[in-house]
Design a protein around this motif. Structure first.
Motif, PDB file in Angstrom:
ATOM      1  N   TRP A 106     -20.862   0.518  -4.486  1.00 61.17           N
ATOM      2  CA  TRP A 106     -21.520   1.035  -5.248  1.00 61.17           C
ATOM      3  C   TRP A 106     -21.936   1.826  -4.487  1.00 61.17           C
ATOM      4  O   TRP A 106     -23.621   1.757  -4.573  1.00 61.17           O
ATOM      5  CB  TRP A 106     -21.425   0.498  -6.404  1.00 61.17           C
ATOM      6  CG  TRP A 106     -19.911   0.018  -6.846  1.00 61.17           C
ATOM      7  CD1 TRP A 106     -19.023   1.146  -7.715  1.00 61.17           C
ATOM      8  CD2 TRP A 106     -19.782  -2.055  -7.293  1.00 61.17           C
ATOM      9  NE1 TRP A 106     -17.852   0.050  -8.086  1.00 61.17           N
ATOM     10  CE2 TRP A 106     -18.185  -1.085  -7.658  1.00 61.17           C
ATOM     11  CE3 TRP A 106     -19.730  -1.813  -6.863  1.00 61.17           C
ATOM     12  CZ2 TRP A 106     -17.594  -2.617  -8.173  1.00 61.17           C
ATOM     13  CZ3 TRP A 106     -19.612  -3.408  -6.958  1.00 61.17           C
ATOM     14  CH2 TRP A 106     -17.961  -3.621  -7.903  1.00 61.17           C
ATOM     15  N   HIS A 142     -12.877   7.057  -5.537  1.00 59.87           N
ATOM     16  CA  HIS A 142     -14.351   7.060  -5.497  1.00 59.87           C
ATOM     17  C   HIS A 142     -14.424   8.556  -5.323  1.00 59.87           C
ATOM     18  O   HIS A 142     -12.789   9.017  -5.435  1.00 59.87           O
ATOM     19  CB  HIS A 142     -15.690   7.143  -4.296  1.00 59.87           C
ATOM     20  CG  HIS A 142     -15.308   5.685  -4.522  1.00 59.87           C
ATOM     21  ND1 HIS A 142     -16.673   5.008  -5.181  1.00 59.87           N
ATOM     22  CD2 HIS A 142     -15.219   4.292  -3.722  1.00 59.87           C
ATOM     23  CE1 HIS A 142     -16.238   3.499  -5.011  1.00 59.87           C
ATOM     24  NE2 HIS A 142     -15.763   3.857  -3.814  1.00 59.87           N
ATOM     25  N   CYS A 177     -20.755   9.819  -7.829  1.00 63.08           N
ATOM     26  CA  CYS A 177     -19.089   8.981  -7.580  1.00 63.08           C
ATOM     27  C   CYS A 177     -18.619   9.465  -9.233  1.00 63.08           C
ATOM     28  O   CYS A 177     -19.895   9.614 -10.295  1.00 63.08           O
ATOM     29  CB  CYS A 177     -19.617   8.035  -7.846  1.00 63.08           C
ATOM     30  SG  CYS A 177     -17.522   7.447  -7.410  1.00 63.08           S
ATOM     31  N   GLU A 179     -15.737   9.314 -10.274  1.00 66.07           N
ATOM     32  CA  GLU A 179     -14.560   8.522 -10.409  1.00 66.07           C
ATOM     33  C   GLU A 179     -14.146   7.328 -10.857  1.00 66.07           C
ATOM     34  O   GLU A 179     -14.735   6.409 -10.094  1.00 66.07           O
ATOM     35  CB  GLU A 179     -13.086   8.600  -8.831  1.00 66.07           C
ATOM     36  CG  GLU A 179     -12.094   7.754  -9.195  1.00 66.07           C
ATOM     37  CD  GLU A 179     -10.986   8.560 -10.115  1.00 66.07           C
ATOM     38  OE1 GLU A 179     -10.834   9.815 -10.290  1.00 66.07           O
ATOM     39  OE2 GLU A 179     -10.189   8.107 -11.019  1.00 66.07           O
ATOM     40  N   PHE A 180     -14.215   6.139 -11.539  1.00 68.26           N
ATOM     41  CA  PHE A 180     -14.389   5.391 -11.599  1.00 68.26           C
ATOM     42  C   PHE A 180     -13.817   4.213 -11.080  1.00 68.26           C
ATOM     43  O   PHE A 180     -12.540   4.130 -11.257  1.00 68.26           O
ATOM     44  CB  PHE A 180     -13.981   4.725 -13.690  1.00 68.26           C
ATOM     45  CG  PHE A 180     -14.436   3.500 -14.022  1.00 68.26           C
ATOM     46  CD1 PHE A 180     -15.840   3.294 -14.318  1.00 68.26           C
ATOM     47  CD2 PHE A 180     -13.240   2.449 -13.733  1.00 68.26           C
ATOM     48  CE1 PHE A 180     -15.650   1.899 -14.790  1.00 68.26           C
ATOM     49  CE2 PHE A 180     -13.927   1.020 -14.433  1.00 68.26           C
ATOM     50  CZ  PHE A 180     -14.910   0.804 -14.257  1.00 68.26           C
ATOM     51  N   CYS A 181     -15.211   3.781 -10.345  1.00 71.08           N
ATOM     52  CA  CYS A 181     -13.945   2.749  -9.426  1.00 71.08           C
ATOM     53  C   CYS A 181     -14.531   1.036  -9.251  1.00 71.08           C
ATOM     54  O   CYS A 181     -14.914   0.379  -8.536  1.00 71.08           O
ATOM     55  CB  CYS A 181     -15.090   3.539  -8.141  1.00 71.08           C
ATOM     56  SG  CYS A 181     -17.267   3.986  -8.301  1.00 71.08           S
ATOM     57  N   HIS A 185     -19.788   1.914 -10.913  1.00 72.01           N
ATOM     58  CA  HIS A 185     -19.733   3.265 -10.599  1.00 72.01           C
ATOM     59  C   HIS A 185     -20.529   3.901 -10.994  1.00 72.01           C
ATOM     60  O   HIS A 185     -21.226   4.765 -10.178  1.00 72.01           O
ATOM     61  CB  HIS A 185     -18.165   3.566 -11.208  1.00 72.01           C
ATOM     62  CG  HIS A 185     -18.218   5.294 -12.206  1.00 72.01           C
ATOM     63  ND1 HIS A 185     -17.756   5.608 -11.080  1.00 72.01           N
ATOM     64  CD2 HIS A 185     -18.278   5.757 -13.339  1.00 72.01           C
ATOM     65  CE1 HIS A 185     -17.722   7.272 -11.598  1.00 72.01           C
ATOM     66  NE2 HIS A 185     -18.011   7.005 -12.723  1.00 72.01           N
ATOM     67  N   MET A 188     -23.859   4.366  -8.450  1.00 73.37           N
ATOM     68  CA  MET A 188     -23.287   4.926  -7.632  1.00 73.37           C
ATOM     69  C   MET A 188     -23.422   6.681  -6.770  1.00 73.37           C
ATOM     70  O   MET A 188     -22.261   7.446  -7.247  1.00 73.37           O
ATOM     71  CB  MET A 188     -21.506   5.137  -7.269  1.00 73.37           C
ATOM     72  CG  MET A 188     -21.545   4.934  -6.364  1.00 73.37           C
ATOM     73  SD  MET A 188     -19.745   4.494  -5.304  1.00 73.37           S
ATOM     74  CE  MET A 188     -19.227   5.451  -3.932  1.00 73.37           C
TER      75      MET A 188
HETATM   76 CU1  CUA Z   1     -17.010   5.165  -6.730  1.00 80.70          CU
HETATM   77 CU2  CUA Z   1     -16.858   4.979  -9.390  1.00 80.70          CU
END
Ligand code: CUA
Length: 306
Positions: A106, A142, A177, A179-181, A185, A188
């Protein structure tokens, strides 16, 4: 982190669409509430009034309330589409600065192919020069987002998205970031520094240099670094060539550690080295079981890499 303080051409374009939509809906709300208020007062039931005329179907009114919203949508759609096409244009100005953004679980990797510079979690850009970002996703999806400058654009494995913008004001910005990654997350983040052309040039020259030779105080840290598992994942040019974690060649020049989580100080770095998963749950860097002395020595060495 606000999209309402635009510091790039990209964000000003988006904010102009926001403004049109905000004023349009404000105007509609005023008309609707004023009309509603007037009707409630003027036609409220009073003792002794007869039932008003009952109307069923009114062609003119129905045409009116079909056309009016269509016109409002048109007023919003035309500038929106213009901005979408303008900000999506694939052409890049010939003098654009190229930056390859790679979103990792991340953390963020930034590569400047024209300058032969690689860094992480801290993006430097010159003010007033167009930047052409190429977004690469080595692991999961992401989303690259610097609210005051631009985005959000997804960083997708197997697909090269691009983003083009010109930063307009020097300063320090924060990105995240979007977008849930995965589990880390929310941790990040990235720091973005927009500099004058000269300051950017100085930064780039410093980043191109090989890693500094350690001072006496940092020599023990360098030896430890070279002996431990660090070298398997991290690059310090001239010392190691791992590619799984952030490039640390100029780690000490960055102001945060942990992808924007803490100020980059000896104490914070030593604490981080002793227990990465404890401080940033989900992080791929394992707990190497370092003693306090080892963590301190490593932190002193890493922060000397300016
Ligand atoms: Cu990378 Cu959310």
């Amino acid at each position: 982190m606000s999209t309402l303080t635009p510091s790039s051409d990209f964000n000003r374009a988006i904010l102009s669409v926001y403004a049109i939509i905000t004023w349009a809906v404000t105007g509609i709300a005023l008309v609707v509430f004023a009309g509603l208020g007037w009707i409630l007062l003027r036609y409220r039931e009073r003792p002794g009034t007869a039932l008003p005329t009952q109307t069923r179907g009114h062609t003119l009114l129905e045409i009116g309330w079909t056309i009016a919203p269509a016109l409002v949508l048109l007023v919003i759609a035309i500038p929106t589409l213009q901005v979408i096409f303008r900000t999506q244009a694939a052409t890049r100005p010939p003098d654009a600065l190229e930056v390859t953004v790679r979103g990792w679980q991340w953390w963020w990797e930034f590569r400047y192919p024209q300058l032969d510079v690689v860094t992480a979690n801290e993006l430097h850009l010159p003010v007033g020069r167009a930047v052409h970002f190429t977004l690469e996703g080595p692991d999961v999806i992401h989303s690259f987002w610097i609210p005051s400058l631009g985005g959000k654009r997804d960083v997708v494995p197997g697909r090269l998205n691009t983003l083009r913008m010109t930063p307009e004001a020097p300063g320090e910005y924060w990105g995240q970031c979007a977008e849930f990654c995965g589990v880390a997350h929310a941790n990040m983040g990235m720091r973005v520094v927009v500099d004058t052309a000269e300051a950017f040039e100085r930064w780039a020259t410093a980043q191109q240099a090989p890693a500094a030779e350690p001072s006496e105080a940092a020599a023990a840290g360098r030896d430890l670094y070279a002996r431990l598992a660090c070298v398997g994942c991290h690059t310090i040019r001239g010392v190691s060539a791992g590619v799984l974690g952030p490039d640390l060649t100029h780690f000490g020049s960055r102001r945060t550690v942990g992808a924007g989580m803490w100020p980059n100080t000896v104490d914070n770095v030593a604490a981080w080295l002793k227990d990465p998963p404890g401080l940033k749950p989900g992080v791929k860097m394992p707990n190497l079981g370092l003693t306090d002395e080892q963590a301190d020595a490593l932190a002193i060495y890493l922060l000397e890499l300016r």
